[in-house]
Design a protein around this motif. Sequence first.
Motif, short mmCIF file in Angstrom:
data_model
loop_
_atom_site.label_atom_id
_atom_site.label_comp_id
_atom_site.label_asym_id
_atom_site.label_seq_id
_atom_site.Cartn_x
_atom_site.Cartn_y
_atom_site.Cartn_z
N ILE A 82 -5.37 -6.39 -12.55
CA ILE A 82 -4.64 -6.90 -11.46
C ILE A 82 -5.42 -8.13 -10.75
CG2 ILE A 82 -5.63 -5.52 -9.68
CD1 ILE A 82 -2.63 -5.18 -8.40
N THR A 83 -4.79 -9.07 -10.26
CA THR A 83 -5.42 -10.31 -9.63
C THR A 83 -5.61 -9.91 -8.21
OG1 THR A 83 -3.26 -11.42 -9.40
CG2 THR A 83 -4.45 -11.67 -11.44
N TYR A 84 -6.34 -10.80 -7.43
CA TYR A 84 -6.59 -10.58 -6.24
C TYR A 84 -5.18 -10.75 -5.41
CZ TYR A 84 -8.62 -10.99 -1.55
OH TYR A 84 -8.91 -10.83 -0.08
N LYS A 85 -4.36 -11.72 -5.70
CA LYS A 85 -3.42 -12.04 -4.98
C LYS A 85 -2.35 -10.88 -5.06
CE LYS A 85 -3.43 -16.95 -5.91
NZ LYS A 85 -2.73 -18.24 -6.65
N LYS A 86 -2.50 -10.13 -6.00
CA LYS A 86 -1.52 -9.12 -6.20
C LYS A 86 -1.76 -7.68 -5.34
CE LYS A 86 0.89 -10.27 -10.45
NZ LYS A 86 1.30 -9.84 -11.95
N LEU A 87 -3.25 -7.69 -4.49
CA LEU A 87 -3.86 -6.66 -4.11
C LEU A 87 -2.97 -6.71 -2.70
CD1 LEU A 87 -7.45 -6.58 -4.87
CD2 LEU A 87 -5.82 -5.02 -5.58
N PRO A 88 -2.45 -5.81 -2.02
CA PRO A 88 -1.74 -5.62 -0.81
C PRO A 88 -2.78 -5.83 0.10
CG PRO A 88 -1.16 -3.58 -1.92
CD PRO A 88 -2.25 -4.36 -2.60
N LYS A 89 -2.46 -6.54 1.50
CA LYS A 89 -3.49 -6.83 2.52
C LYS A 89 -4.04 -5.33 3.00
CE LYS A 89 -4.00 -9.63 6.65
NZ LYS A 89 -3.24 -10.48 7.67
N ASN A 90 -3.12 -4.42 3.11
CA ASN A 90 -3.86 -3.29 3.55
C ASN A 90 -4.85 -2.57 2.66
OD1 ASN A 90 -2.34 -3.02 5.96
ND2 ASN A 90 -0.43 -2.37 4.96
N ASN A 199 3.59 6.11 -8.71
CA ASN A 199 4.84 5.64 -9.69
C ASN A 199 5.38 4.32 -9.32
OD1 ASN A 199 6.36 5.75 -12.11
ND2 ASN A 199 8.08 7.08 -11.41
N LYS A 200 4.35 3.41 -9.00
CA LYS A 200 4.95 2.26 -8.68
C LYS A 200 3.74 1.03 -8.75
CE LYS A 200 5.45 2.99 -4.12
NZ LYS A 200 5.61 2.86 -2.61
N ASN A 201 3.98 -0.02 -8.67
CA ASN A 201 2.76 -1.00 -8.93
C ASN A 201 1.99 -1.02 -7.73
OD1 ASN A 201 4.04 -2.10 -11.33
ND2 ASN A 201 5.37 -3.46 -10.22
N ALA A 202 0.57 -1.61 -7.76
CA ALA A 202 -0.40 -1.52 -6.71
C ALA A 202 0.21 -2.63 -5.78
CB ALA A 202 -1.47 -2.23 -7.33
N SER A 203 1.07 -3.81 -5.82
CA SER A 203 1.39 -4.62 -5.22
C SER A 203 2.65 -4.03 -4.33
CB SER A 203 1.94 -6.06 -5.69
OG SER A 203 3.09 -5.58 -6.67
#
Length: 756
Positions: A82-90, A199-203
């Motif tokens: 996963i890229t940094y941009k797709k990591l949630p801020k939380n 069961n979802k994307n990290a984002s």
Amino acid sequence: MYTKKRKKISFYFRKFIFYFWFFFFLGIFSIFLIFYAAYKGYLGTLPSTKDIENPTMEIGSEIYDSNGILLGKFFSENRTLITYKKLPKNLINALIAKEDIRFKHHSGIDAKSILRAIISLGKKGGGSTISQQLAKLLFTGPSAKNKLQRMHQKLLEWVMAIELEKRYTKEEIITMYYNKFDFLYNAKGIETAAHTYFNKNASELNLGECATLVGMLENPSLYNPKIYPYRAKKQRNLVLYQMRKYDLLNEYKYQKELKKSVKINFKMQKKDFELLTYYGEFLKKEIQESLNDHEKETGEKLNLYSSGLKIYTSIDSKMQYYAEKSVKKHLSKLQILFNNSQKKNKNAPFLNITPEKTNRIFLSAIHRTQLYQDLKQKGMKEEKIIKELKKPKPTKIFTWNGSKKVLISTWDFIRYQKSIIQAGMLSIEPYTGYIKAWVGGIDFNYFQYDHVAKTKRQVGSIFKPILYASAIKELHYNPCTKISNEKFHLGKWSPRNSNGKYGGTLTLKDGLALSVNTISARLIAQITPGPVIDLAKNMGIESMIPEHPSIALGSSDLTLYEMTGAFNTFTNYGFYIKPSILVKIEDKYGKIIKERIDLSKRQVFSEEVAYMMLKLMEGVVKYGTAKRLHKYNFFLENIAGKTGTTNENSDGWFIGMIPNLTTGVWVGWEDRFAHFENIKLGQGANMALPIWAYYMKSLYNDPNLVYHEKLIFHKPKNSQYNWEECEENSENENNLKNIIEIDESVNTEKNINFDN
């Protein structure tokens, strides 16, 4: 006196100050020396600059179909980067708050945290920064139990943390850390963990889910939400508290989230993404050959399971679905007929063999089971093992309506498995040799042996087109050439027609359409086996074919892969192309490693010979052994095919061709001794042909595919013959009327049985 005392105190004070600074600087020098020694690798081997700049991050290879649809993965670690941009801020804030609040300000080592850890003797954390934890994940591995060894590991982690900080941004370090961490259950990395636990994307993770996963970083086993939901909730709340403490979360959201329970939507990723299918081994072999070639050319070694490759295949997932559906649709009906035929058979599912031989077959199968081998290794005697394996126990079995749990012994389970009808099916694109659908069996979960490329079975009359092509090529025969239908003997070999009727002559066209054995026997006698075998080899058949005249009737054991590839030479107008699945390989950066542009093909016979054979096999469909295609409402122009049945109806074959697709079908059982007793049910036209019919109907009815009844086999431009309609004399017409209920079975010695 007072002065002396002051001088004495002053002396001791100066001495104290001296030793204080001496040991202070000695300590600093020692720390510097230790750091220097660690940095230089004197205290243990350090990763090379190359390893630091390209840390090991095993990523499975993704497999795509011809339309770019993800089919699955080959992996040793189930990880999706996963890229940094797709990591949630939380997710980022939770990590920093829980693990390293000064992460953005230090250069790999946090002196305050280390001092706190030393003073509290580790009770308030180990003082590891996120960079150190990443260094541990990448280079030093699990914590050593021995304290001295752990101290040594810590030193190396400090050095590696500084090196990582030199080479990567803070964002890259966080991203690598999340991509590397093992969240258990084969969930390597945050993206796979998000799919596994929620069961979802990290984002798409919400605040509570982010905090739950960050809480697992301390100990994924201890704070696992699946096993220990209460502990996981306490750990999640601790993460939320840290976020609130450092103003990364407001009071309202903090209080609201605390009240919520930990809710997971657990979905194991082991088999959902792993490419577990019949063509998997074949595809792996093709990929590995390409990777080996790439290494020879460039020196770069890539690994199928860990290099993050993108593999593009020729498989069409929609066609694959239609193929699997067609196999199930027909065989589920055929299974009922077979089961009914076995009700009075005490030796079921076998016919025409003794109970003793049946027992030997079952024993051989028992010896191959893991349970038998485990008991044998424990020293248990054979009789006791067999007695144990005849005891019923709860077992999941295959049924055509899905798996079913029953009470059954291992012995009876094997008998049941051997009664299930099996099948193989292969679809090839003529001009490229690309495989569009591959069905190696009826259910990979229960029957993992591939019946396309591995199973070698007697081919019966399916081999006759190769014989006829050889006659046209070597003897310059044409479809109207007439051959005697009188009784034939060659040494001890006396092939016969099942209806017992002989006499007169038949054209090659009618001989193949009706699969008349005396015609084939005479052809092999005229050509001799050698040229026929050579032609078969040139058409892609690699298995051994005995130099015996009985090969004319299909006595050889060959694979469906070989036979379908050989027939594809007809559809491809005389050019053989080795059937292949692999289209293209890209590395993780999108660079093309392998692309199949230059199709290696060889001309086996002329376009004219190929066209003659296609027209001959159109006769098979129009009025010969495959004429039951009529009942499936096909427009029978430009469909060529051949049926095949072997001794005692053990194997049923059908290979059908339309101008842009060659599809082969084999149907049989795990053992040759299981079969239908009568020819009506056991012939290839009944066992295999309906699967082809269901499949082609599905393709024709799908407007998004390129298969339809308007396609035609093109006649060569310089064709010298006009033999499409042979002039039949009255004698030949009478012979055709006499030849009914054609049996295509094989007998290598005296008697040859035939089926329609």
